[in-house]
Design a protein around this motif. Structure first.
Motif, short mmCIF file in Angstrom:
data_model
loop_
_atom_site.label_atom_id
_atom_site.label_comp_id
_atom_site.label_asym_id
_atom_site.label_seq_id
_atom_site.Cartn_x
_atom_site.Cartn_y
_atom_site.Cartn_z
N ARG A 58 0.84 -1.21 0.00
CA ARG A 58 0.00 0.00 0.00
C ARG A 58 0.87 1.25 0.00
O ARG A 58 0.62 2.20 -0.76
N ASP A 61 2.32 2.12 -3.41
CA ASP A 61 1.38 2.74 -4.34
C ASP A 61 1.14 4.21 -4.00
O ASP A 61 0.83 5.01 -4.89
N SER A 108 6.05 -7.92 -3.01
CA SER A 108 4.89 -7.10 -3.34
C SER A 108 5.24 -5.92 -4.23
O SER A 108 4.45 -5.51 -5.09
N ILE A 177 -4.90 5.77 -1.31
CA ILE A 177 -5.45 4.47 -0.91
C ILE A 177 -5.75 4.50 0.59
O ILE A 177 -4.88 4.87 1.39
N PRO A 181 -7.81 -1.12 2.15
CA PRO A 181 -8.28 -0.92 0.78
C PRO A 181 -9.51 -1.79 0.48
O PRO A 181 -9.43 -2.79 -0.22
N GLU A 302 -4.25 -0.24 -8.66
CA GLU A 302 -3.36 -0.23 -7.49
C GLU A 302 -2.61 -1.56 -7.45
O GLU A 302 -2.88 -2.44 -6.64
N THR A 305 -0.67 -2.70 -4.27
CA THR A 305 -1.61 -3.04 -3.20
C THR A 305 -2.30 -4.37 -3.46
O THR A 305 -2.36 -5.24 -2.59
N TRP A 309 -1.68 -7.85 -1.43
CA TRP A 309 -2.69 -8.62 -0.70
C TRP A 309 -2.70 -10.08 -1.15
O TRP A 309 -2.94 -10.98 -0.34
#
Length: 357
Positions: A58, A61, A108, A177, A181, A302, A305, A309
């Motif tokens: 997150r 982003d 990520s 964000i 999210p 995104e 993000t 996840w």
């Protein structure tokens, strides 16, 4: 730029996975830890990876991906080097938590950086990661000595960190964000939930898989490295060819092949019988992972993000699975634990089919 990103992906996976294979062996054979203790240490790594994936995904982003990429690789180089000096389960736990945090950042953010900056194909990028951990696994198997394996791992991460610092600065797309999210999660929860279920079952097996190979099938460390390499190289060849295919179909095929894989593991009586099952595993995870990653990347702006996840769900499975798997292995043995993993693969498929409608 694409070539450097591919090389960073290769080096990172080579360094991370070469060490990961030997962690259960070191704990069980050198430090005399129980399977439950091994599960706790593997869980510590996965917990750190999960938190870093969702928090830093997150943040990347929002604030830009390159700075977090550099931080992640720098921490990984330091943590991988510290593994060499760990002499007790608690020391190895602490180092693995630090390395798990770095791995979460790398896994990520690197894929989002790759997609935004090079506009490359997700399947090819994923296949380079498989090639990296396959190479690392094979070299670890040949080396055999865990101190030398940890030294090799540290070397790969140091080179990768130096490479990442040479990536050029770019104009990065940034997003607003919320802390949680919700929209991203709502769009993708059928994938997140079903992958979580399947991978929890998989981690029932992986937490003690090297010990199963050595204790039950009488493999030595070289054979352990070869067996892991078959899966990894299989993924390298398969993943790079999956980009043209529909994401949903890949996901469904991945669940079904996963169930067959764990059933095959439960029936294997020799190292040679494991080899074709490792090939099947390569097809199973390639289809499921590339299908899931393609879906979340294509459906979401995104990208750090949403992919964070997805990695987070894989990591949660790495938290829950080893604890349950370590306990199940003590209570019902390796083979019945593999049957439980098969059942969760089928449950994951059912959940995906129901929730996506």
């Amino acid at each position: 730029m694409a070539e450097k990103t591919y090389l960073a992906q290769f080096l990172a996976n080579s360094g991370l996975f070469s060490a990961a294979i030997f962690v259960p062996i070191v704990l069980g054979k050198e430090m005399h830890a129980s399977t439950f203790d091994i599960g706790i240490i593997v869980t510590g790594y996965a917990t750190a990876l999960f938190l870093a994936s969702i928090v830093i995904g997150r943040a990347a982003d929002i604030r830009g991906r390159q700075v977090f990429l550099r931080i992640g690789f720098l921490i990984a180089a330091i943590a991988a080097s510290l593994q060499i000096f760990a002499s007790s389960p608690i020391q190895l736990l602490l180092v693995r938590i630090l390395l798990g945090s770095a791995a979460g950042i790398i896994q990520s953010v690197l894929v989002a950086y790759f997609v935004y900056e090079t506009h490359g194909k997700v399947g090819v990028f994923s296949s380079i990661g498989a090639l990296g951990w396959g190479t690392g696994s094979l070299i670890a198997g040949f080396i055999g000595d865990y101190i030398l394996v940890f030294t090799f791992s540290a070397g790969m991460m140091i080179i990768a960190a130096a490479l990442v610092f040479t990536l050029p600065r770019t104009q990065e797309m940034k997003f607003e964000i919320p802390l949680f999210p919700r929209d991203v999660f709502k769009r993708n929860y059928p994938i997140y939930l079903s992958v979580l279920i399947r991978h929890t079952g998989a981690n029932f097996v992986w937490v003690t898989y090297p010990l199963f190979l050595m204790d039950v099938l009488h493999a030595d460390t070289l054979w352990v490295g070869i067996i892991y390499t078959v899966n990894a190289f299989g993924q390298f060849f398969v993943m790079s060819r999956l980009d043209p295919y529909d994401s949903s179909n890949l996901i469904k095929i991945g669940f079904l092949l996963s169930a067959l894989t764990f059933l095959g593991f439960s029936l294997a009586e020799s190292v040679l019988e494991i080899i074709p099952i490792q090939v099947l595993l390569a097809f199973a995870w390639s289809a499921l992972y590339v299908g899931a990653l393609k879906s979340v990347i294509e459906r979401n702006e995104e990208k750090a993000t949403s992919s964070g996840w997805l990695q987070g769900m894989i990591s949660i499975a790495g938290i829950i699975g080893p604890i349950i798997g370590g306990t199940l292995n003590m209570l019902i043995g390796y083979r019945m634990t593999m049957i439980a993993a098969m059942a969760l693969s089928l449950l994951g498929l059912a959940v995906y089919l129901v929730t996506r409608e």
